[in-house]
Design an enzyme around this catalytic site. Structure first.
Site, PDB file in Angstrom:
ATOM      1  N   ARG A   1       6.910  59.409 -11.386  1.00  0.00           N
ATOM      2  CA  ARG A   1       6.973  58.493 -12.521  1.00  0.00           C
ATOM      3  C   ARG A   1       8.049  57.425 -12.317  1.00  0.00           C
ATOM      4  NH1 ARG A   1       7.273  62.867 -17.332  1.00  0.00           N
ATOM      5  NH2 ARG A   1       7.162  61.016 -18.674  1.00  0.00           N
TER       6      ARG A   1
ATOM      7  N   THR B   1       1.638  66.649 -17.550  1.00  0.00           N
ATOM      8  CA  THR B   1       0.944  66.654 -16.257  1.00  0.00           C
ATOM      9  C   THR B   1      -0.024  67.831 -16.203  1.00  0.00           C
ATOM     10  OG1 THR B   1       2.887  65.697 -15.182  1.00  0.00           O
ATOM     11  CG2 THR B   1       1.258  66.721 -13.747  1.00  0.00           C
TER      12      THR B   1
ATOM     13  N   LEU C   1       5.711  71.859 -13.683  1.00  0.00           N
ATOM     14  CA  LEU C   1       5.012  70.588 -13.886  1.00  0.00           C
ATOM     15  C   LEU C   1       5.465  70.059 -15.241  1.00  0.00           C
ATOM     16  CD1 LEU C   1       1.293  71.424 -12.894  1.00  0.00           C
ATOM     17  CD2 LEU C   1       2.967  70.156 -11.524  1.00  0.00           C
ATOM     18  N   ASP C   2       5.565  68.734 -15.369  1.00  0.00           N
ATOM     19  CA  ASP C   2       5.889  68.154 -16.670  1.00  0.00           C
ATOM     20  C   ASP C   2       4.826  68.566 -17.686  1.00  0.00           C
ATOM     21  OD1 ASP C   2       8.071  66.887 -15.594  1.00  0.00           O
ATOM     22  OD2 ASP C   2       7.079  64.944 -15.364  1.00  0.00           O
ATOM     23  N   ARG C   3       5.230  68.596 -18.938  1.00  0.00           N
ATOM     24  CA  ARG C   3       4.321  69.026 -20.009  1.00  0.00           C
ATOM     25  C   ARG C   3       3.012  68.235 -20.017  1.00  0.00           C
ATOM     26  NH1 ARG C   3       6.187  70.013 -26.278  1.00  0.00           N
ATOM     27  NH2 ARG C   3       4.179  70.701 -27.070  1.00  0.00           N
TER      28      ARG C   3
END
Length: 309
Positions: free
Chosen positions: A232, A134, A130-132
């Protein structure tokens, strides 16, 4: 040194096993000692593609390493909120602002902290990322056999992932399939970015409208593919940037939101559904919106009612 292969290492290639066991040893040296026959499995030579079996005995020759600077200490940190756990895997609710692993200027992430909190665990590996910024559901394998199956399931689209996000703009369609190919590239400053490009890799998102106001929309996005920054980039390209997105968002809007006290990206991995990698049992999990996101939705609702009635 002699090492007995346990459940955590069974099925792993010998070269990858050596890289993990002999931390800090250059890969070139690992392949050199394999080619020379200095590494033995059950007293026999093996090549780099050999897959270890349970109870194999691996002989590793003495290896000298140049002294390295001490590695940064991983803090114990606050225990993670575990949503599901059994002997093969666990699913946690990742907080926003924490990377899933160390690297690229980050000393540690979720997986390093989890290993620090569970020193008795023989095997803990990320199944996906997961993105930081998120928050939400993140799967960690506790057995190599589970990791291998889950990776296959991810590639085949057999893990259903749904995210919640608040975007700027009035989303109109109750449900919309977004199929736009994505291309990864590096900026002049060396940062990773993604753009919509017909020559990129296929990417498919399904957007479902949950609630809308005059200026914002709350949507659920189901990923049919798992490309980097997919949600995104897809939504921003369509003119609906995520609130708080510092890479693809509306930067002037983000500044306004910061003044109102909202200082993160509004993206939350809310739902997961998949069959257990070892038992085939259906697992369906959900993580509620974190308090700061819930508060922001309430704030948007109140503000929009005042302005538009």
């Amino acid at each position: 040194m002699r090492v007995r292969v346990d459940d955590a290492s069974a099925g792993q290639r010998i070269d990858n096993f050596l890289v993990r066991v002999c931390k800090g040893v250059p890969k070139s040296h690992v392949y050199r000692i394999l080619r020379s026959g200095e590494v033995r499995v059950n007293s026999r030579r093996v090549d780099q593609t050999y897959r270890l079996q349970l109870d194999d005995e691996v002989r590793i020759p003495p290896i000298r390493l140049a002294e390295k600077a001490a590695e940064p200490v991983v803090p114990f940190g606050k225990p993670f909120d575990i949503v599901f756990e059994d002997e093969a895997l666990l699913v946690l609710d990742k907080p926003a602002g924490l990377a899933v692993h160390g690297g690229s200027g980050v000393s540690f992430g979720v997986i390093e902290q989890l290993r620090r909190q569970r020193p008795e665990a023989k095997f803990l590996e990320l199944v996906h990322r997961l993105d930081r910024e998120t928050s939400g559901l993140l799967i960690v394998a506790k057995k190599r056999s589970a990791l291998t199956v889950l990776h296959d399931m991810m590639r085949e689209g057999k893990v259903r992932k749904r995210y919640l996000t608040l975007v700027a703009g009035r989303w109109l369609n109750p449900m919309q399939h977004v199929k736009l190919a994505l291309h990864k590239y590096l900026t002049e400053g060396g940062e990773r970015r993604v753009s919509v490009n017909s020559e990129g890799k296929p990417a498919h998102s399904i957007v479902r409208l949950l609630k809308r106001w005059q200026s914002y929309s709350l949507v659920e996005v189901e990923l049919k593919t798992g490309r980097t920054h997919q949600i995104r980039v897809h939504l921003s390209h369509l003119g609906f940037p995520l609130c708080g997105d510092d890479k693809y968002g509306d930067f002037s809007l983000n500044k306004q939101l910061e003044k109102q006290g909202f200082k993160r990206m509004f993206l939350h991995a809310a739902k997961l559904a998949f069959h257990h990698p070892l038992t085939d049992q259906l697992i369906e999990l959900e993580a509620p919106l974190p308090p700061e996101l819930e508060r922001h939705v309430v704030q948007v609702e109140q503000t929009e009612e005042k302005e538009y009635g």
